[in-house]
Design a protein around this motif. Structure first.
Motif, PDB file in Angstrom:
ATOM      1  N   ALA A 174     -50.833  25.236  20.352  1.00  0.00           N
ATOM      2  CA  ALA A 174     -49.995  26.208  19.631  1.00  0.00           C
ATOM      3  C   ALA A 174     -50.811  27.074  18.674  1.00  0.00           C
ATOM      4  O   ALA A 174     -50.335  27.481  17.609  1.00  0.00           O
ATOM      5  CB  ALA A 174     -48.863  25.494  18.890  1.00  0.00           C
ATOM      6  N   VAL A 175     -52.057  27.380  19.084  1.00  0.00           N
ATOM      7  CA  VAL A 175     -52.917  28.236  18.257  1.00  0.00           C
ATOM      8  C   VAL A 175     -52.276  29.601  18.055  1.00  0.00           C
ATOM      9  O   VAL A 175     -52.270  30.152  16.946  1.00  0.00           O
ATOM     10  CB  VAL A 175     -54.304  28.372  18.920  1.00  0.00           C
ATOM     11  N   ALA A 176     -51.699  30.149  19.126  1.00  0.00           N
ATOM     12  CA  ALA A 176     -51.117  31.484  19.036  1.00  0.00           C
ATOM     13  C   ALA A 176     -49.918  31.505  18.092  1.00  0.00           C
ATOM     14  O   ALA A 176     -49.725  32.461  17.329  1.00  0.00           O
ATOM     15  CB  ALA A 176     -50.713  31.973  20.426  1.00  0.00           C
ATOM     16  N   LEU A 177     -49.090  30.469  18.135  1.00  0.00           N
ATOM     17  CA  LEU A 177     -47.917  30.443  17.271  1.00  0.00           C
ATOM     18  C   LEU A 177     -48.322  30.360  15.801  1.00  0.00           C
ATOM     19  O   LEU A 177     -47.748  31.045  14.948  1.00  0.00           O
ATOM     20  CB  LEU A 177     -47.017  29.274  17.644  1.00  0.00           C
ATOM     21  N   GLY A 178     -49.312  29.526  15.501  1.00  0.00           N
ATOM     22  CA  GLY A 178     -49.774  29.437  14.117  1.00  0.00           C
ATOM     23  C   GLY A 178     -50.300  30.761  13.614  1.00  0.00           C
ATOM     24  O   GLY A 178     -50.043  31.164  12.462  1.00  0.00           O
ATOM     25  N   TRP A 179     -51.021  31.471  14.472  1.00  0.00           N
ATOM     26  CA  TRP A 179     -51.548  32.785  14.080  1.00  0.00           C
ATOM     27  C   TRP A 179     -50.415  33.788  13.925  1.00  0.00           C
ATOM     28  O   TRP A 179     -50.403  34.596  12.990  1.00  0.00           O
ATOM     29  CB  TRP A 179     -52.552  33.241  15.123  1.00  0.00           C
ATOM     30  N   ALA A 180     -49.432  33.749  14.849  1.00  0.00           N
ATOM     31  CA  ALA A 180     -48.293  34.661  14.751  1.00  0.00           C
ATOM     32  C   ALA A 180     -47.547  34.452  13.444  1.00  0.00           C
ATOM     33  O   ALA A 180     -47.134  35.414  12.776  1.00  0.00           O
ATOM     34  CB  ALA A 180     -47.359  34.455  15.935  1.00  0.00           C
ATOM     35  N   ARG A 181     -47.363  33.209  13.063  1.00  0.00           N
ATOM     36  CA  ARG A 181     -46.695  32.932  11.787  1.00  0.00           C
ATOM     37  C   ARG A 181     -47.480  33.530  10.624  1.00  0.00           C
ATOM     38  O   ARG A 181     -46.900  34.118   9.699  1.00  0.00           O
ATOM     39  CB  ARG A 181     -46.528  31.419  11.606  1.00  0.00           C
ATOM     40  N   GLN A 182     -48.793  33.395  10.664  1.00  0.00           N
ATOM     41  CA  GLN A 182     -49.627  33.935   9.592  1.00  0.00           C
ATOM     42  C   GLN A 182     -49.486  35.450   9.504  1.00  0.00           C
ATOM     43  O   GLN A 182     -49.359  36.027   8.410  1.00  0.00           O
ATOM     44  CB  GLN A 182     -51.084  33.544   9.837  1.00  0.00           C
ATOM     45  N   VAL A 183     -49.501  36.127  10.660  1.00  0.00           N
ATOM     46  CA  VAL A 183     -49.391  37.592  10.686  1.00  0.00           C
ATOM     47  C   VAL A 183     -48.022  38.042  10.192  1.00  0.00           C
ATOM     48  O   VAL A 183     -47.902  38.968   9.376  1.00  0.00           O
ATOM     49  CB  VAL A 183     -49.657  38.118  12.114  1.00  0.00           C
ATOM     50  N   LEU A 184     -46.961  37.386  10.675  1.00  0.00           N
ATOM     51  CA  LEU A 184     -45.611  37.866  10.416  1.00  0.00           C
ATOM     52  C   LEU A 184     -45.087  37.483   9.037  1.00  0.00           C
ATOM     53  O   LEU A 184     -44.056  38.021   8.604  1.00  0.00           O
ATOM     54  CB  LEU A 184     -44.655  37.349  11.498  1.00  0.00           C
ATOM     55  N   THR A 185     -45.759  36.589   8.354  1.00  0.00           N
ATOM     56  CA  THR A 185     -45.341  36.252   6.988  1.00  0.00           C
ATOM     57  C   THR A 185     -46.283  36.836   5.946  1.00  0.00           C
ATOM     58  O   THR A 185     -46.165  36.541   4.755  1.00  0.00           O
ATOM     59  CB  THR A 185     -45.266  34.719   6.812  1.00  0.00           C
ATOM     60  N   ASP A 186     -47.181  37.707   6.368  1.00  0.00           N
ATOM     61  CA  ASP A 186     -48.066  38.388   5.431  1.00  0.00           C
ATOM     62  C   ASP A 186     -47.230  39.295   4.519  1.00  0.00           C
ATOM     63  O   ASP A 186     -46.244  39.907   4.959  1.00  0.00           O
ATOM     64  CB  ASP A 186     -49.091  39.222   6.204  1.00  0.00           C
ATOM     65  N   PRO A 187     -47.601  39.414   3.249  1.00  0.00           N
ATOM     66  CA  PRO A 187     -46.818  40.266   2.326  1.00  0.00           C
ATOM     67  C   PRO A 187     -46.674  41.711   2.780  1.00  0.00           C
ATOM     68  O   PRO A 187     -45.700  42.384   2.405  1.00  0.00           O
ATOM     69  CB  PRO A 187     -47.611  40.166   1.014  1.00  0.00           C
ATOM     70  N   SER A 188     -47.605  42.215   3.590  1.00  0.00           N
ATOM     71  CA  SER A 188     -47.503  43.607   4.037  1.00  0.00           C
ATOM     72  C   SER A 188     -46.254  43.841   4.873  1.00  0.00           C
ATOM     73  O   SER A 188     -45.712  44.948   4.892  1.00  0.00           O
ATOM     74  CB  SER A 188     -48.749  43.991   4.838  1.00  0.00           C
ATOM     75  N   VAL A 189     -45.763  42.806   5.568  1.00  0.00           N
ATOM     76  CA  VAL A 189     -44.554  42.953   6.382  1.00  0.00           C
ATOM     77  C   VAL A 189     -43.362  43.248   5.480  1.00  0.00           C
ATOM     78  O   VAL A 189     -42.543  44.134   5.764  1.00  0.00           O
ATOM     79  CB  VAL A 189     -44.314  41.681   7.223  1.00  0.00           C
ATOM     80  N   ALA A 190     -43.264  42.512   4.372  1.00  0.00           N
ATOM     81  CA  ALA A 190     -42.160  42.748   3.437  1.00  0.00           C
ATOM     82  C   ALA A 190     -42.263  44.118   2.782  1.00  0.00           C
ATOM     83  O   ALA A 190     -41.256  44.801   2.572  1.00  0.00           O
ATOM     84  CB  ALA A 190     -42.142  41.648   2.381  1.00  0.00           C
ATOM     85  N   ARG A 191     -43.492  44.542   2.465  1.00  0.00           N
ATOM     86  CA  ARG A 191     -43.662  45.835   1.780  1.00  0.00           C
ATOM     87  C   ARG A 191     -43.206  47.003   2.647  1.00  0.00           C
ATOM     88  O   ARG A 191     -42.784  48.039   2.124  1.00  0.00           O
ATOM     89  CB  ARG A 191     -45.129  46.014   1.366  1.00  0.00           C
ATOM     90  N   ARG A 192     -43.286  46.869   3.956  1.00  0.00           N
ATOM     91  CA  ARG A 192     -42.838  47.963   4.830  1.00  0.00           C
ATOM     92  C   ARG A 192     -41.326  48.140   4.784  1.00  0.00           C
ATOM     93  O   ARG A 192     -40.820  49.205   5.132  1.00  0.00           O
ATOM     94  CB  ARG A 192     -43.278  47.697   6.269  1.00  0.00           C
ATOM     95  N   ALA A 193     -40.623  47.106   4.460  1.00  0.00           N
ATOM     96  CA  ALA A 193     -39.158  47.158   4.334  1.00  0.00           C
ATOM     97  C   ALA A 193     -38.468  47.525   5.641  1.00  0.00           C
ATOM     98  O   ALA A 193     -37.374  48.113   5.637  1.00  0.00           O
ATOM     99  CB  ALA A 193     -38.745  48.137   3.217  1.00  0.00           C
TER     100      ALA A 193
END
Length: 596
Positions: A533-552
């Motif tokens: 599940a290497v890809a899932l762990g990385w996907a979680r890291q990318v999608l929970t990065d603060p930049s995602v929230a800042r884009r709104a």
């Protein structure tokens, strides 16, 4: 395979246009690594990069004749016939390159020249006398062309990053196209905006030239979009015989004589037919197939090995797994131009990487047969039920319950104000042949954006030209002439005409003719969960990065909940929702986009 680009801006001097030409060429070098050139006229830049396939030693662009300067991307398969016709009219040729016919054809026929070209192409033709620039794109949409029109500025390029460099303004998202991406895995299916120079993309103000169209831009004038050279459906009393009399010669005519070539072989009917016909025309070849590194229900290796063995082909097996995703997906997304969340993107990228590493600049593929001959289960279901709403849902990879709930309130409100009408068959109730209407919708909208653009960009990323026999004019004319009852049998059998022709002429082994259709792809849940599940762990890291929230754009809490629900239920639909957001987020980071 080449790449083209250009800019019309009367405010820019020659030095600035030359600089922009060099920068665009650098961004397009992967698609044309053997050389580049551009020309600058008053306020006009046109250029391209070259992958040397036809007459490698002499076929350098641009081609200049009869007052035209031409750059083009692709292949003109009927160039020998056109050369003979033009030579009889006194035209003298200096090379054996297929593209040399384009300038004299434009000089004699104007935009109608596009109707004389049989091939895959994106052409830029500059007329010196009038200063008019004409762009044309092949009828199937194999070769993409992005454009923008901003007041008196106009630009075009084979790939989006080069076009954005020529445009030079901040990237703003097209909210309707973003929503279509989440609904359909790629931004297609909209009724084009009135007066726009093409079909919308995920970048506001950037369009793609529709397949089979020409776009003319005169100095000081607005771009003018027209249909160019449509091929009418060609009815056959015996379509199997018609296909058998057509396809072998077309495949034979697509085999390059100056460079080595190979085939992409999934083990399905379409790629097996292409591999068989190429072998009969040119002798045994090398074929490439993708194999999951861990056990998967989508593994087609036994069938690919069978098809290779009966054709005497050498089969190269390209192994791909979920552990490749964190390393490869950013490069894949960069190569795609627009986001595309088909699970096949990683394996396709790896496949063409292996093709080029083995020394093949040309690969034949079996793409587009399903759209032409009724190969998808959703066509069969629609023919049986007439339920166009269920057909629309079948195009989507994301659960409807998640689609709108992921947006922030502000993004959802903005979207409601900018929705375009749908072009899909569900938007036109009462069609007499709903499956036929769906097939036409996919040929016009889905196939070019979702499918062919992906193949073009991911092959070009490795300097490979993908050739698509099922997109030849004669084949598409035959396929479009067939009613649903000729494509889908009363027992639910799909692709009846192709399967019958293949059976009559031994284009595929019986084991492949009789097997159920299977996509040449990977289960996304396998991608995300296999190999630790290497890809899932990385996907979680990318999608929970603060930049995602800042884009709104998306609600961080809903994204977290989506990830948690996938980990709990592990369904393919939820996996696709995660994958779609991951691909989009990587694209937003690379383009600097994000604002609506």
């Amino acid at each position: 395979m080449c790449r083209v680009f250009g800019l019309l801006d009367s405010r820019l001097g020659h030095d600035e246009l030359h600089r922009l030409g060099d920068e665009a060429a650098r961004l397009l070098q992967h698609g044309g690594p053997d050389g580049h050139a551009h020309r600058v006229f008053d306020g006009v830049l046109v250029g391209g990069t070259r992958l040397a396939i036809s007459d490698p030693a002499h076929g350098w662009q641009p081609f200049t004749a009869d007052g035209f300067t031409v750059f083009y991307n692709g292949e003109i398969y009927n160039a020998p016939e056109l050369r003979r016709r033009l030579a009889a009219e006194g035209v003298r040729f200096r090379t054996r390159c297929d593209g040399e016919v384009i300038a004299p054809l434009f000089a004699r026929h104007g935009t109608a020249a596009a109707g004389l070209l049989d091939g895959m192409f994106a052409v830029a033709a500059y007329e010196h006398r009038t200063g008019r620039l004409t762009l044309v794109r092949d009828r199937a949409g194999v070769k993409p062309l992005y454009v923008f029109a901003d007041g008196e500025r106009f630009g075009f390029a084979s790939e989006l990053p080069a076009l954005l460099r020529l445009r030079g303004t901040a990237v703003r998202l097209d909210a309707d196209a973003l929503d279509r991406y989440l609904r359909f895995k790629a931004p297609f299916g909209a009724v084009p905006d009135p007066g726009a120079p093409g079909d919308p993309t995920l970048v506001e103000g950037v369009y793609t030239l529709p397949p089979g169209h020409a776009l003319e831009v005169a100095p000081g004038g607005a771009p003018r979009l027209t249909a160019a050279g449509a091929v009418s459906p060609t009815p056959h009393d015996d379509p199997e015989a018609g296909l058998a009399g057509l396809l072998p010669d077309l495949v034979a005519g697509m085999l390059p004589s100056d460079v080595p070539y190979c085939a992409v072989l999934s083990g399905g009917l379409d790629s097996t037919v292409v591999t068989t016909l190429a072998t009969r025309a040119g002798g045994p070849l090398t074929a490439f197939t993708v194999v999951p590194r861990t056990a998967s229900a989508y593994d087609e290796l036994p069938f690919a090995r069978l098809a290779a063995r009966v054709n005497g082909a050498r089969l190269e097996e390209v192994r791909v797994g979920g552990a490749d995703v964190p390393e490869v997906l950013p490069a894949v997304v960069r190569s795609l131009g627009q986001p595309n969340s088909d699970p096949i993107i990683v394996s396709t990228y790896r496949l063409f990487e292996a093709v080029r590493a083995a020394g093949f600049p040309v690969a034949l593929t079996g793409d587009a047969s399903d759209e032409l001959f009724g190969g998808y289960d959703r066509f069969r279901a629609l023919a049986h039920s007439g339920d166009s709403g269920a057909y629309r849902d079948a195009l989507s990879g994301m659960p409807v319950s998640w689609h709108h709930s992921l947006y922030t309130a502000g993004a959802r409100e903005h979207l409601e104000g900018v929705r375009r009408p749908d072009a899909g068959p569900w938007a036109v109730p009462g069609a007499g042949d709903p499956a036929g209407a769906a097939a036409e919708f996919e040929l016009r909208h889905r196939l070019p954006v979702y499918h062919l653009q992906r193949v073009d960009h991911l092959s070009a990323a490795h300097s490979v030209e993908a050739r698509v026999p099922f997109c030849r004019d004669g084949v598409t004319a035959l396929g479009r002439s067939l009613g649903t009852d000729r494509k889908i049998g009363p027992d639910g059998t799909v692709k009846v005409v192709l399967a019958n022709a293949a059976a009559r002429h031994a284009w595929a082994p019986a084991e492949i003719l009789g097997r159920p259709k299977q996509p040449f792809t990977f289960r996304l849940s396998d991608h995300l969960l296999d190999e630790g599940a290497v890809a899932l762990g990385w996907a979680r890291q990318v999608l929970t990065d603060p930049s995602v929230a800042r884009r709104a754009l998306f609600d961080p809490g809903r994204v977290e909940k989506l990830l948690a629900e996938f980990e709990e239920r592990r369904t393919e639909r939820l996996a696709h929702a995660v994958w779609a957001l991951l691909v989009l987020e990587l694209w937003l980071r690379q383009t600097g986009g994000g604002s609506l």
